[in-house]
Design an enzyme around this catalytic site. Sequence first.
Site, PDB file in Angstrom:
ATOM      1  N   ALA A  11       0.802  -1.230   0.000  1.00  0.00           N
ATOM      2  CA  ALA A  11       0.000   0.000   0.000  1.00  0.00           C
ATOM      3  C   ALA A  11       0.832   1.276   0.000  1.00  0.00           C
ATOM      4  O   ALA A  11       0.322   2.352  -0.309  1.00  0.00           O
ATOM      5  CB  ALA A  11      -0.939  -0.005   1.198  1.00  0.00           C
ATOM      6  N   THR A  12       2.127   1.169   0.355  1.00  0.00           N
ATOM      7  CA  THR A  12       2.944   2.383   0.352  1.00  0.00           C
ATOM      8  C   THR A  12       3.716   2.516  -0.964  1.00  0.00           C
ATOM      9  O   THR A  12       4.518   3.421  -1.129  1.00  0.00           O
ATOM     10  CB  THR A  12       3.963   2.359   1.523  1.00  0.00           C
ATOM     11  OG1 THR A  12       4.769   1.189   1.366  1.00  0.00           O
ATOM     12  CG2 THR A  12       3.269   2.324   2.860  1.00  0.00           C
ATOM     13  N   ALA A  16       0.192   1.832  -5.834  1.00  0.00           N
ATOM     14  CA  ALA A  16      -0.931   2.161  -4.945  1.00  0.00           C
ATOM     15  C   ALA A  16      -1.191   3.664  -4.989  1.00  0.00           C
ATOM     16  O   ALA A  16      -2.337   4.126  -5.103  1.00  0.00           O
ATOM     17  CB  ALA A  16      -0.606   1.712  -3.530  1.00  0.00           C
ATOM     18  N   ASP A  87       5.295  -7.272   7.850  1.00  0.00           N
ATOM     19  CA  ASP A  87       6.338  -7.881   7.020  1.00  0.00           C
ATOM     20  C   ASP A  87       5.653  -9.068   6.342  1.00  0.00           C
ATOM     21  O   ASP A  87       5.429 -10.108   6.974  1.00  0.00           O
ATOM     22  CB  ASP A  87       7.501  -8.339   7.913  1.00  0.00           C
ATOM     23  CG  ASP A  87       8.499  -9.183   7.125  1.00  0.00           C
ATOM     24  OD1 ASP A  87       8.306  -9.341   5.888  1.00  0.00           O
ATOM     25  OD2 ASP A  87       9.452  -9.686   7.744  1.00  0.00           O
ATOM     26  N   LYS A 150       1.233  -7.906 -12.632  1.00  0.00           N
ATOM     27  CA  LYS A 150       2.266  -8.523 -13.447  1.00  0.00           C
ATOM     28  C   LYS A 150       3.636  -8.238 -12.837  1.00  0.00           C
ATOM     29  O   LYS A 150       3.720  -7.338 -11.997  1.00  0.00           O
ATOM     30  CB  LYS A 150       2.191  -8.026 -14.882  1.00  0.00           C
ATOM     31  CG  LYS A 150       2.457  -6.520 -15.033  1.00  0.00           C
ATOM     32  CD  LYS A 150       2.759  -6.135 -16.428  1.00  0.00           C
ATOM     33  CE  LYS A 150       4.237  -5.915 -16.552  1.00  0.00           C
ATOM     34  NZ  LYS A 150       4.674  -4.937 -17.531  1.00  0.00           N
ATOM     35  N   ASP A 179      -3.839  -7.355 -16.297  1.00  0.00           N
ATOM     36  CA  ASP A 179      -3.081  -6.872 -17.434  1.00  0.00           C
ATOM     37  C   ASP A 179      -3.741  -5.528 -17.710  1.00  0.00           C
ATOM     38  O   ASP A 179      -4.868  -5.491 -18.204  1.00  0.00           O
ATOM     39  CB  ASP A 179      -3.218  -7.800 -18.639  1.00  0.00           C
ATOM     40  CG  ASP A 179      -2.366  -7.309 -19.793  1.00  0.00           C
ATOM     41  OD1 ASP A 179      -2.488  -6.120 -20.149  1.00  0.00           O
ATOM     42  OD2 ASP A 179      -1.585  -8.093 -20.342  1.00  0.00           O
ATOM     43  N   HIS A 180      -3.087  -4.445 -17.347  1.00  0.00           N
ATOM     44  CA  HIS A 180      -3.839  -3.182 -17.343  1.00  0.00           C
ATOM     45  C   HIS A 180      -4.297  -2.778 -18.752  1.00  0.00           C
ATOM     46  O   HIS A 180      -5.200  -1.970 -18.896  1.00  0.00           O
ATOM     47  CB  HIS A 180      -3.077  -2.066 -16.619  1.00  0.00           C
ATOM     48  CG  HIS A 180      -2.021  -1.397 -17.428  1.00  0.00           C
ATOM     49  ND1 HIS A 180      -0.770  -1.931 -17.599  1.00  0.00           N
ATOM     50  CD2 HIS A 180      -2.019  -0.230 -18.122  1.00  0.00           C
ATOM     51  CE1 HIS A 180      -0.055  -1.117 -18.352  1.00  0.00           C
ATOM     52  NE2 HIS A 180      -0.787  -0.059 -18.693  1.00  0.00           N
ATOM     53  N   LYS A 184      -8.071  -0.975 -20.417  1.00  0.00           N
ATOM     54  CA  LYS A 184      -8.187   0.258 -21.202  1.00  0.00           C
ATOM     55  C   LYS A 184      -9.543   0.267 -21.904  1.00  0.00           C
ATOM     56  O   LYS A 184      -9.904  -0.714 -22.572  1.00  0.00           O
ATOM     57  CB  LYS A 184      -7.046   0.357 -22.219  1.00  0.00           C
ATOM     58  CG  LYS A 184      -5.702   0.617 -21.533  1.00  0.00           C
ATOM     59  CD  LYS A 184      -4.594   0.837 -22.531  1.00  0.00           C
ATOM     60  CE  LYS A 184      -3.253   0.960 -21.838  1.00  0.00           C
ATOM     61  NZ  LYS A 184      -2.868   2.313 -21.490  1.00  0.00           N
ATOM     62  N   ASP A 237       8.221  -7.396 -20.813  1.00  0.00           N
ATOM     63  CA  ASP A 237       7.534  -6.233 -20.247  1.00  0.00           C
ATOM     64  C   ASP A 237       6.246  -5.914 -21.017  1.00  0.00           C
ATOM     65  O   ASP A 237       5.261  -5.483 -20.425  1.00  0.00           O
ATOM     66  CB  ASP A 237       8.492  -5.026 -20.305  1.00  0.00           C
ATOM     67  CG  ASP A 237       7.961  -3.819 -19.552  1.00  0.00           C
ATOM     68  OD1 ASP A 237       7.519  -4.001 -18.404  1.00  0.00           O
ATOM     69  OD2 ASP A 237       7.977  -2.707 -20.120  1.00  0.00           O
ATOM     70  N   HIS A 242       0.760  -7.478 -22.674  1.00  0.00           N
ATOM     71  CA  HIS A 242      -0.116  -6.500 -23.329  1.00  0.00           C
ATOM     72  C   HIS A 242      -0.305  -6.751 -24.826  1.00  0.00           C
ATOM     73  O   HIS A 242      -1.414  -6.684 -25.345  1.00  0.00           O
ATOM     74  CB  HIS A 242       0.435  -5.078 -23.150  1.00  0.00           C
ATOM     75  CG  HIS A 242       0.790  -4.732 -21.732  1.00  0.00           C
ATOM     76  ND1 HIS A 242       0.040  -5.140 -20.654  1.00  0.00           N
ATOM     77  CD2 HIS A 242       1.813  -4.000 -21.211  1.00  0.00           C
ATOM     78  CE1 HIS A 242       0.593  -4.680 -19.537  1.00  0.00           C
ATOM     79  NE2 HIS A 242       1.664  -3.991 -19.845  1.00  0.00           N
TER      80      HIS A 242
HETATM   81  C1  BG6 Z   1       3.772  -1.433 -18.211  1.00  0.00           C
HETATM   82  C2  BG6 Z   1       5.226  -1.611 -18.517  1.00  0.00           C
HETATM   83  O1  BG6 Z   1       3.151  -2.675 -18.031  1.00  0.00           O
HETATM   84  O2  BG6 Z   1       3.145  -0.750 -19.285  1.00  0.00           O
HETATM   85  C3  BG6 Z   1       5.883  -0.276 -18.778  1.00  0.00           C
HETATM   86  O3  BG6 Z   1       5.863  -2.248 -17.421  1.00  0.00           O
HETATM   87  C4  BG6 Z   1       5.146   0.486 -19.838  1.00  0.00           C
HETATM   88  O4  BG6 Z   1       7.237  -0.437 -19.160  1.00  0.00           O
HETATM   89  C5  BG6 Z   1       3.654   0.545 -19.521  1.00  0.00           C
HETATM   90  O5  BG6 Z   1       5.676   1.797 -19.893  1.00  0.00           O
HETATM   91  C6  BG6 Z   1       2.884   1.160 -20.657  1.00  0.00           C
HETATM   92  O6  BG6 Z   1       1.575   1.342 -20.259  1.00  0.00           O
HETATM   93  P1  BG6 Z   1       0.679   2.518 -20.823  1.00  0.00           P
HETATM   94  O7  BG6 Z   1      -0.643   2.334 -20.155  1.00  0.00           O
HETATM   95  O8  BG6 Z   1       1.370   3.802 -20.493  1.00  0.00           O
HETATM   96  O9  BG6 Z   1       0.614   2.318 -22.320  1.00  0.00           O
END
Ligand code: BG6
Length: 488
Positions: A11-12, A16, A87, A150, A179-180, A184, A237, A242
């Site tokens: 959380a720190t 976050a 911890d 991830k 997976d952000h 989107k 990465d 992605h």
């Molecule tokens: C992350 C990677 O998952 O996605 C980063 O670790 C990358 O290296 C980022 O910069 C890109 O995400 P976005 O949302 O800015 O396109």
Amino acid sequence: MDSMTFVLFGATGDLAKRKIFPALYNLYLDHKLPESFSVIALGRKPYSNDEFQTHVEEALKTFSRRFIDDHVQVADFIKTIRYHILDATNVEGYQGLLELVQQREKEFNLPENRLFYLSVGPEFFDVITLNIKESGLANTKGWKRLIIEKPFGHDLQSAQDLNEKLSKAFDENEVYRIDHYLGKPMVQNIEALEFANPILQTLWNNEYIANVQITASETVGVEERARYYDTSGAIRDMVQNHMLQMLMVTAMHLPKRISAKDIRYEKRKIMESLRLLEKGEVGLQVIRGQYAAGEIKGEAVIGYKEEPGIEETSTNDTFVAARLWIDDSFWSGVPFYIRTGKRMKEKSTRIIIEFKNPLKDLFLNQNHNEETAPNLFIIEIGPNTGVSLQLNSKNLVNEGKVEPVRVEFSADQKEVPEAYELLIFDALRGDSTYFAHWREVELSWRWVQPLLEAFEENSIPLHSYPSGSMGPDASHQLLEEDGFVWWD
Ligand code: BG6
């Protein structure tokens, strides 16, 4: 939505501060949090509860896409948070955590619904999960869920090992792998564009589509993440997660229903049909690159090897382009090109569908011997969000020359929710559609594995590209071999 406890490990940390608390706050502003909601924020730093709440308030001011400067309202949100020092690697501390969770459950009259969010380094994923199980935190009368960030593994074997360990404490349907990119809004919109528009649905196959191009270019370099990035590279990465997720979402066939089960099933089928490369063929289908010094938007920037924390001898990939083939009846013969890199000309994530152009010569006479351009369907995922369709039309003020025109739709940036808002909201209500299923992750690693080995053995060239470019020339040649170009 069920009332619950949200237990946040890490959380720190940076994520976050930048994403998770702002996302929760925006959900709060939109009345999308459960009626009764308790956040247990865990970290090793010696904050008092008040200090931590102030830290969150500052983070909201800096990072939230909306901030309403109303102290009472912010305080109302923040009072749901209780900071606790832990911890996370030591199971003994979990007894105190369990007591705190139970105490808050009593206080807020919460059912024992517990969501554990691991916003920590990957080296802690397995030990924390094990400790959650051992301590009894996972023995709830309500439901339990695990959100995990991830990277999920470092290669195929380590991903399988990690999953094996997680599955001792959580069932697959309780695990929400972030997976952000799946959060989107425009990635989530692809299914609607494709399946809610019969004209596109009809054309979404190898009879009409010539190729698909998926680009995620960034202008930033390695930033302060040398230690992580130099052992990860663009391949781990961005590509393993992605890029392949965007490929799955673009290529999946019509699901029976718009549901987590059916959509993930269709995505999995795409991955099962993705042609695997032999290590020896990687060089024919994959281009890797590393940025050299250059200029981005008028500013000189240093090369990768000069970056702090990077060895002069590093062979890490900061750019990857690849040609992929899906061997099923819909996509056979259609190349899917992906490319991603740091220190490129622009920050842009987009998917371009290029349609076949059988009548390109029809207007040669009227058009000074120029072929007509292909139709393109362009999905802008970020930072701009929108869709455009490139059509051909007579230019009514230029002697009727047939020229490409764009029909466009774009969304107002400020109104578009952030990926983390959508993802956390889905996890709160138990919808896993936009989280990566284990099989998707495993199959992605399976495709990536021979590339990792070829990179490791340096058996394919590492092309240098100037910062501020769109990557090495070899990536352009990859498409030229097939008679195509990257549409920039
Ligand atoms: C992350 C990677 O998952 O996605 C980063 O670790 C990358 O290296 C980022 O910069 C890109 O995400 P976005 O949302 O800015 O396109």
